[in-house]
Design an enzyme around this catalytic site. Structure first.
Site, short mmCIF file in Angstrom:
data_model
loop_
_atom_site.label_atom_id
_atom_site.label_comp_id
_atom_site.label_asym_id
_atom_site.label_seq_id
_atom_site.Cartn_x
_atom_site.Cartn_y
_atom_site.Cartn_z
N LEU A 1 -4.97 11.27 -1.03
CA LEU A 1 -5.75 10.13 -0.58
C LEU A 1 -5.13 8.80 -1.01
O LEU A 1 -4.89 8.57 -2.20
CB LEU A 1 -7.18 10.24 -1.12
N ASP A 2 -4.87 7.93 -0.03
CA ASP A 2 -4.38 6.56 -0.26
C ASP A 2 -3.04 6.53 -0.99
O ASP A 2 -2.71 5.53 -1.63
CB ASP A 2 -5.41 5.73 -1.02
N GLU A 3 -2.27 7.60 -0.92
CA GLU A 3 -0.98 7.63 -1.61
C GLU A 3 0.19 7.86 -0.66
O GLU A 3 1.30 8.17 -1.10
CB GLU A 3 -1.00 8.70 -2.71
N LEU B 1 -7.44 -0.84 -4.76
CA LEU B 1 -7.31 0.53 -5.25
C LEU B 1 -6.12 0.62 -6.20
O LEU B 1 -5.08 0.04 -5.95
CB LEU B 1 -7.11 1.49 -4.07
#
Length: 291
Positions: A234-236, A203
């Protein structure tokens, strides 16, 4: 009630963080001494000694710790309040309660269950929740309660409400062991506990389905995994642990997926262990991880 861990009986862990300033180390060690504690390990870090942030992790032994904790906490508050420090004190003999959310992929889930059975994870696991049933028998073979909560369609509110009902007052943190559902902001607020996730490190270059196939098509030379705290972005969220493995043109997409799964489960296991042992301090959108 979680079982007492004999190796850490009468051991406490004190986490301190806040504005760096003279006298902090002396103040902390002095308060432990006057509370009859003996320091076992002490790690600290300052990101800038002139106006930066200070982070410290201290493990100490104190005979009869359980009875002394209220007085120790009162002394810590009185000592550190003038410094403007945040702190938390935990009894290391009481393992944290860790719930696991999973989907169809079982490699990260089984890694955690296996390490827990071997005594390598200082946690209890009150439940595994999954939106599929294919892992149910494996989970129950470890003596862990399994709950199936289907989650289909764009509206996840019913599923999230059921999961929150299961988790409420039963867990100290939650692990997403390849749980392939996006958690809502409301869920993250209402769960009132840290949530740890694992994903491949492609990602955002290889988002969406079949990331290993996409990576193979691009001829990547490194694959890896990232474990982080979950936030509304999200994903951070703040990263806890990462690792990579080198691959070559001779590796197929299936080889990449297999090797990537190995990295994912190792990275997640380390992140979970460090969180359970109070080795991670969140600071903004990054972390301080003491060895």
């Amino acid at each position: 009630m979680p079982a007492v861990r004999e190796s850490t009986l009468d051991h406490a862990c004190l986490i301190v963080h806040g504005p760096d300033q003279p006298g902090l180390v002396a103040a902390v060690t002095a308060l432990i001494t006057r509370n009859e504690g003996n320091i076992v390990t002490l790690d600290q870090y300052s990101d800038n000694p002139e106006g930066g942030a200070f982070f410290q992790r201290v493990v100490f032994h104190r005979a009869g710790l359980s009875a002394a904790l209220p007085d120790i906490r009162a002394d810590i508050a009185a000592t550190l309040e003038p410094y403007g420090m945040e702190w938390r004190l935990t009894d290391q003999s009481i393992p944290k309660r860790m719930a696991i959310l999973a989907s169809t992929s079982d490699h990260c889930l089984l890694e955690l269950l296996w390490r827990h059975r071997r005594g390598e994870l200082p946690v209890t696991i009150p439940m595994v929740v999954s939106n599929h049933t294919n892992v149910a028998d494996d989970v129950r073979s470890f003596g862990i309660p399994f709950f199936h909560v289907p989650s289909q369609g764009p509206d996840k509110s019913t599923a999230e409400a059921r999961i929150l009902e299961l988790l409420r007052d039963n867990v100290d943190f939650v692990v997403l062991a390849r749980y392939m559902q996006i958690l809502s902001d409301d869920f993250l607020r209402d769960v009132a506990a840290p949530v740890i996730n694992i994903h491949h490190s492609f990602l955002p270059a290889f988002i969406g389905a079949a990331p290993y196939r996409k990576a193979h098509e691009r001829g990547v030379k490194l694959i890896g995994a990232t474990s982080h705290y979950v936030t509304k972005d999200l994903d951070e969220g703040p990263i806890i642990e990462q690792d990579v493995v080198r691959v070559s043109h001779a590796d197929t997409a299936a080889d990449l997926q297999r090797r990537g799964s190995d990295v994912e489960r190792a990275v997640l296991a380390r992140a979970v262990t460090w969180h359970a042992e109070d080795r991670v301090i969140r600071h903004g959108n990054h972390t301080i991880v003491f060895p």
